[in-house]
Design an enzyme around this catalytic site. Structure first.
Site, PDB file in Angstrom:
ATOM      1  N   GLY A  29       0.837  -1.201   0.000  1.00  0.00           N
ATOM      2  CA  GLY A  29       0.000   0.000   0.000  1.00  0.00           C
ATOM      3  C   GLY A  29       0.868   1.246   0.000  1.00  0.00           C
ATOM      4  O   GLY A  29       2.043   1.190   0.348  1.00  0.00           O
ATOM      5  N   GLY A 134       6.668  -2.557   2.895  1.00  0.00           N
ATOM      6  CA  GLY A 134       6.518  -3.057   4.263  1.00  0.00           C
ATOM      7  C   GLY A 134       6.931  -4.515   4.365  1.00  0.00           C
ATOM      8  O   GLY A 134       7.727  -5.004   3.549  1.00  0.00           O
ATOM      9  N   THR A 137       6.541  -6.682   1.157  1.00  0.00           N
ATOM     10  CA  THR A 137       7.553  -6.374   0.136  1.00  0.00           C
ATOM     11  C   THR A 137       8.922  -6.912   0.557  1.00  0.00           C
ATOM     12  O   THR A 137       9.683  -7.416  -0.280  1.00  0.00           O
ATOM     13  CB  THR A 137       7.613  -4.842  -0.102  1.00  0.00           C
ATOM     14  N   THR A 157       5.764   1.941   5.876  1.00  0.00           N
ATOM     15  CA  THR A 157       4.400   1.572   6.261  1.00  0.00           C
ATOM     16  C   THR A 157       3.873   2.588   7.249  1.00  0.00           C
ATOM     17  O   THR A 157       4.609   3.006   8.158  1.00  0.00           O
ATOM     18  CB  THR A 157       4.277   0.157   6.883  1.00  0.00           C
ATOM     19  N   ILE A 158       2.622   2.970   7.073  1.00  0.00           N
ATOM     20  CA  ILE A 158       2.047   3.897   8.055  1.00  0.00           C
ATOM     21  C   ILE A 158       1.903   3.195   9.401  1.00  0.00           C
ATOM     22  O   ILE A 158       1.790   3.836  10.425  1.00  0.00           O
ATOM     23  CB  ILE A 158       0.673   4.468   7.603  1.00  0.00           C
ATOM     24  N   ASP A 159       1.903   1.849   9.399  1.00  0.00           N
ATOM     25  CA  ASP A 159       1.665   1.095  10.640  1.00  0.00           C
ATOM     26  C   ASP A 159       2.855   1.141  11.607  1.00  0.00           C
ATOM     27  O   ASP A 159       2.698   0.844  12.789  1.00  0.00           O
ATOM     28  CB  ASP A 159       1.371  -0.377  10.318  1.00  0.00           C
ATOM     29  N   GLY A 202      -3.608   0.375  11.157  1.00  0.00           N
ATOM     30  CA  GLY A 202      -2.416  -0.072  11.882  1.00  0.00           C
ATOM     31  C   GLY A 202      -2.245  -1.576  11.865  1.00  0.00           C
ATOM     32  O   GLY A 202      -1.283  -2.105  12.413  1.00  0.00           O
ATOM     33  N   ARG A 203      -3.225  -2.260  11.276  1.00  0.00           N
ATOM     34  CA  ARG A 203      -3.223  -3.725  11.215  1.00  0.00           C
ATOM     35  C   ARG A 203      -3.099  -4.316  12.615  1.00  0.00           C
ATOM     36  O   ARG A 203      -3.876  -3.948  13.474  1.00  0.00           O
ATOM     37  CB  ARG A 203      -2.109  -4.215  10.286  1.00  0.00           C
ATOM     38  N   GLN A 305      -5.878   8.249   6.230  1.00  0.00           N
ATOM     39  CA  GLN A 305      -4.602   8.155   6.952  1.00  0.00           C
ATOM     40  C   GLN A 305      -3.425   7.891   6.025  1.00  0.00           C
ATOM     41  O   GLN A 305      -2.278   8.103   6.387  1.00  0.00           O
ATOM     42  CB  GLN A 305      -4.663   7.020   7.991  1.00  0.00           C
TER      43      GLN A 305
HETATM   44  O1  F6P Z   1      -0.461  -1.588   6.078  1.00  0.00           O
HETATM   45  C1  F6P Z   1      -1.018  -0.341   5.789  1.00  0.00           C
HETATM   46  C2  F6P Z   1      -2.530  -0.399   5.831  1.00  0.00           C
HETATM   47  O2  F6P Z   1      -3.005   0.907   5.588  1.00  0.00           O
HETATM   48  C3  F6P Z   1      -3.101  -0.974   7.108  1.00  0.00           C
HETATM   49  O3  F6P Z   1      -3.067  -0.078   8.176  1.00  0.00           O
HETATM   50  C4  F6P Z   1      -4.491  -1.357   6.632  1.00  0.00           C
HETATM   51  O4  F6P Z   1      -5.013  -2.426   7.394  1.00  0.00           O
HETATM   52  C5  F6P Z   1      -4.248  -1.810   5.224  1.00  0.00           C
HETATM   53  O5  F6P Z   1      -3.017  -1.239   4.807  1.00  0.00           O
HETATM   54  C6  F6P Z   1      -5.329  -1.417   4.262  1.00  0.00           C
HETATM   55  O6  F6P Z   1      -5.015  -1.976   3.041  1.00  0.00           O
HETATM   56  P1  F6P Z   1      -5.832  -1.682   1.704  1.00  0.00           P
HETATM   57  O7  F6P Z   1      -5.295  -0.422   1.113  1.00  0.00           O
HETATM   58  O8  F6P Z   1      -5.562  -2.882   0.879  1.00  0.00           O
HETATM   59  O9  F6P Z   1      -7.286  -1.531   2.073  1.00  0.00           O
END
Ligand code: F6P
Length: 379
Positions: A29, A134, A137, A157-159, A202-203, A305
């Site tokens: 992402g 992240g 990758t 990663t934003i997480d 944030g997973r 976010q």
């Molecule tokens: O890993 C970054 C993230 O934004 C997570 O916080 C979130 O769960 C996920 O990616 C969302 O992914 P997608 O863009 O596939 O909906």
């Protein structure tokens, strides 16, 4: 087929240790700050080190499909520093080891197309890959290295859940956006005497929820690392009401779940592809409404976010990462990922980044800070 794969692997292995021609891609992402990395990498690699740079569009797609590999020069990255997203595009489905294809009936079949990737790398005489991404990758980076392709990793990663680096770029911008959302919810919560639940990304790591919750002055924060006891949240809302604060702000990380309960998901994962989280806020609202009088509203901040112009911190970190990645290429230090340790940019073996996800320590300083200012963490 086996012989062809072996030949392309050998070709990759025999190339010079310090690459002269590299391909950069932004996998997974997007995150604010990706363009800062691309800009600094391209500028530094080409002008400082004389390396020719190509970009693979949409993650690995550019190395799988034709017409998606572009030459990157300093002029290609002009003016992109304040822009969100990635000028190359991102993809979290272009997994070379489980690439989605569809049969005549439209049924999905994931195929290993890594041989195709090796052939394209060989055909374009690319000596090394620079993979920005992240944990997914970096897992692909390791697999490419096992196939003989030299790789340099850049964590994104934003997480902020990647081990081996104190911060990933994108996190700071995400926390600022989430803090802005908490600020905005305060006034409407107060006007309507409501309990406002804000679900954040944030997973499986609660960094965004915890940091934004503290910065925004939330009353309750639920994170994946601390399964919540609903009765404590009910008590907190009640105590605030008794003390004259007729509203409450509850921040919920998307991976949070009640003690003994399951995290909320939108879709299942499959080999090589992650499950999608979502619904933790709505789930908590369902549980809470049985116990409190307040009106409850749920806001899911979602991809806001991940969007928007990167903060100064993320631009700076992205720029520093890009410059270091170019230096690693120029000095032939392959198999390493750039990282931030304290105030220093360092590099670590890519494997180290994948050793374990960096989760919020449930008794760590950040959690203690939240507790010390009276935030309820549900346990
Ligand atoms: O890993 C970054 C993230 O934004 C997570 O916080 C979130 O769960 C996920 O990616 C969302 O992914 P997608 O863009 O596939 O909906």
């Amino acid at each position: 087929m086996a012989t062809k794969k072996k030949t392309t692997r050998q070709a990759a292995r025999t190339r010079a240790r310090a690459p002269k021609r590299v391909c950069i891609l932004t996998g997974g992402g997007d995150a604010p700050g990706l363009n800062a990395v691309l800009r600094s990498f391209v500028k530094s690699a080409t002008t400082e080190h004389g390396i020719e740079v190509f970009g693979s569009e949409d993650g690995f797609e550019g190395l799988i499909q034709s017409g998606k590999l572009v030459k990157l020069k300093p002029t290609s990255v002009r003016g992109i520093l304040p822009r969100g997203g990635s000028i190359l595009g991102c993809s979290n489905t272009a997994n070379p080891f489980a690439y989605p294809t569809y049969d005549k009936r439209g049924r999905r079949r994931d195929r290993d197309v890594s041989t195709q990737v090796l052939e394209r790398i060989a055909a374009h005489e690319i000596d090394a890959l620079v993979m920005v991404g992240g944990d997914g990758t970096m897992t692909h980076a390791q697999a490419m290295m096992r196939l003989g392709v030299p790789v340099v990793g850049v964590p994104k990663t934003i997480d902020n859940d990647l081990a081996a680096t104190d911060y990933t770029f994108g996190f700071d911008t995400a926390v600022s956006t989430a803090t802005w959302a908490i600020d905005a919810l305060h006034s409407t919560a107060e006007s309507h005497d409501r309990v406002m639940i804000l679900e954040l990304m944030g997973r499986y790591a609660g960094w965004i929820a915890l940091c934004a919750g503290i910065a925004g002055g939330a009353d309750v924060i639920a994170i994946p690392e601390i399964p919540y006891d609903l009765s404590r949240i009910v008590d907190k809302v009640q105590k605030r009401a008794d003390a004259g604060s007729t509203f409450s702000i509850v921040v919920v990380g998307e991976g949070a779940a009640p003690a003994g309960g399951r995290k909320a998901t939108l879709s299942k994962g499959r080999r090589g592809h992650l499950e999608r989280l979502g619904g933790a806020g709505a789930h908590m609202a369902e549980l809470l409404k049985r116990h409190i009088q307040h009106d409850i509203r749920v806001t899911v901040l979602g991809h806001l976010q991940r969007g928007g112009s990167p903060s100064a911190f993320d631009r700076l970190l992205g720029t520093r990462f890009g410059v270091e990645a170019a230096r690693l290429c120029a000095t032939g230090k392959m198999g390493r990922m750039v990282a931030l340790r304290g105030n220093d940019i360092v590099s670590v073996p890519i494997a180290q980044a994948l050793a374990a996800p960096k989760l919020v320590p449930s008794t760590g300083q950040m959690v203690q800070t939240a507790r010390a200012v009276g935030i309820e963490l549900g346990q």
